[in-house]
Design a protein around this motif. Structure first.
Motif, mmCIF file in Angstrom:
data_model
loop_
_atom_site.group_PDB
_atom_site.id
_atom_site.type_symbol
_atom_site.label_atom_id
_atom_site.label_comp_id
_atom_site.label_asym_id
_atom_site.label_seq_id
_atom_site.Cartn_x
_atom_site.Cartn_y
_atom_site.Cartn_z
ATOM 1 N N THR A 357 34.937 73.919 12.044
ATOM 2 C CA THR A 357 35.965 73.524 13.001
ATOM 3 C C THR A 357 36.033 74.505 14.165
ATOM 4 N N LEU A 358 36.015 75.789 13.856
ATOM 5 C CA LEU A 358 36.045 76.803 14.901
ATOM 6 C C LEU A 358 34.825 76.710 15.816
ATOM 7 N N ALA A 359 33.651 76.523 15.212
ATOM 8 C CA ALA A 359 32.420 76.451 15.993
ATOM 9 C C ALA A 359 32.388 75.227 16.889
ATOM 10 N N ASP A 360 32.898 74.107 16.389
ATOM 11 C CA ASP A 360 32.927 72.881 17.207
ATOM 12 C C ASP A 360 33.800 73.039 18.451
ATOM 13 N N ARG A 361 34.774 73.939 18.366
ATOM 14 C CA ARG A 361 35.628 74.153 19.532
ATOM 15 C C ARG A 361 34.935 74.963 20.615
#
Length: 361
Positions: A357-361
């Motif tokens: 989730t963090l990386a997708d942001r």
């Protein structure tokens, strides 16, 4: 635990995470305050095993533990402490399991200055070891360096916390508030979380092995229920959710243990750590004004529960390197680098989803 292990164990869920972020190995760097880039806090470092479980300190802890085990069976030590201070022996075992999985390296401190299976603390982490030593009339070093004495110290402290006027000391569920006070955790929601972890171990039962190789177990107490009229349990159910990551709870770190904002830097790294201590003790440590350290997220071993302590937009002190702190999000994982029992599939899955989730942001 390595960064690659933590992320690739759920490879089908995390391809984008690997494609979009650089993952750094950050095992326990936050644990030594001198390693931080935050100059205001310069504390004496506890004897913590960090990246090198085969170091002289680790060998010393194992040798001492094995020597004691030859003289004192741990099961007997728990039973003797329970009998002496009128505390259920399985309750002492459950507390020790939540703290250390029964593998505490005697004489070696956790990241928050806790010693032994009963996690007895010295300043700046707390004063429970000093209090127990006074009650036992033993020198503090005995509670640090002798596991049976450490267990006695935990038993006398827990017994002293008994205040259930209408309760029964033999009835496990009547110890709820006493366990929360025993934890020494200042935040009532975190103290209640610790207590629930102890009761989950009691309800489900557990088997494990001490550092010296002795097998211990708790038979499931499936009939044990925690009462709904406890203030701590009510407060725990009201713990707020994170606004950055919905599945996580929110327990803010002490304001002096992180920096508001990122001085104009973007997030370029996700750094993976292990806590070198228990889940709730780590959360409590990040709330301690004297620790000087923090991380954005802390992940629990048993079920992958996540607590956010620093907002994604702010700078946590976790990487031991200020420029990296400014560009990184730190994820802590409950456990010890020298013990493999903590790193569960539930933890891996939860951590991987957060990283994705963090990386997708």
């Amino acid at each position: 635990m390595t960064a690659r292990t933590a992320i690739t164990s759920n490879r089908h869920n995390t391809g984008r995470a690997l494609a979009h972020t650089v993952l750094l190995l950050g095992v326990a760097l936050l644990l030594t305050p001198q390693a931080q880039a935050h100059p205001a806090q310069q504390l004496p470092a506890p004897a913590v095993i960090q990246n090198h479980p085969t170091s002289a300190l680790a060998s010393f802890g194992r040798t001492l533990g094995q020597s004691e085990a030859s003289e004192h069976k741990m099961r007997d030590s728990f039973q003797q402490a329970a009998n002496r201070y009128n505390v259920p022996s399985d309750l002492l075992l459950a507390i020790a399991y939540v703290n250390t999985h029964w593998q505490a390296q005697i004489g070696i401190a956790t990241q928050d200055y806790g010693y032994g299976m009963m996690h007895l603390t010295v300043p700046p982490g707390g004063k429970s070891l000093l209090q127990a030593a006074k009650l036992l009339r033993e020198p503090p070093d005995s509670l640090k360096e002798d596991q049976p004495t450490n267990i006695l110290g935990g038993a006398v402290l827990l017994s002293n916390e008994w205040t259930a006027a209408n309760g029964n000391r033999d009835r496990l569920q009547d110890w709820y508030d006493s366990i929360a006070r025993y934890s020494g955790i200042s935040d009532p929601t975190v103290a209640a979380s610790y207590t629930e972890s102890v009761y989950n171990v009691l309800r489900e039962g557990v088997q494990g092995t001490t550092e010296a190789g002795e097998e211990l177990s708790i038979t499931p107490h499936s009939d044990v229920t925690t009462t709904q009229n406890s203030k701590l349990k009510t407060q725990n159910s009201e713990q707020p959710a994170s606004t950055d990551y919905g599945p996580a709870f929110c327990v803010p770190a002490y304001s002096g243990n992180y920096q508001a904002g990122r001085s104009g830097n973007s997030v370029n790294y996700i750094i993976i750590h292990d806590t070198e201590g228990s889940y709730q003790a780590t959360i409590n440590w990040f709330q301690n004004p004297q620790s000087g350290v923090s991380a954005h997220y802390v992940t629990r071993s048993s079920d992958g529960q996540i607590t956010q302590m620093v907002r994604d937009a702010d700078t946590a002190y976790h990487a031991g390197n200020y420029p990296y702190n400014l560009q990184a999000i730190g994820i802590e994982h409950e456990g010890f680098a020298s013990q493999n029992t903590w790193y569960t599939e539930a933890m891996y899955s939860s951590s991987a989803e957060l990283a994705r989730t963090l990386a997708d942001r």
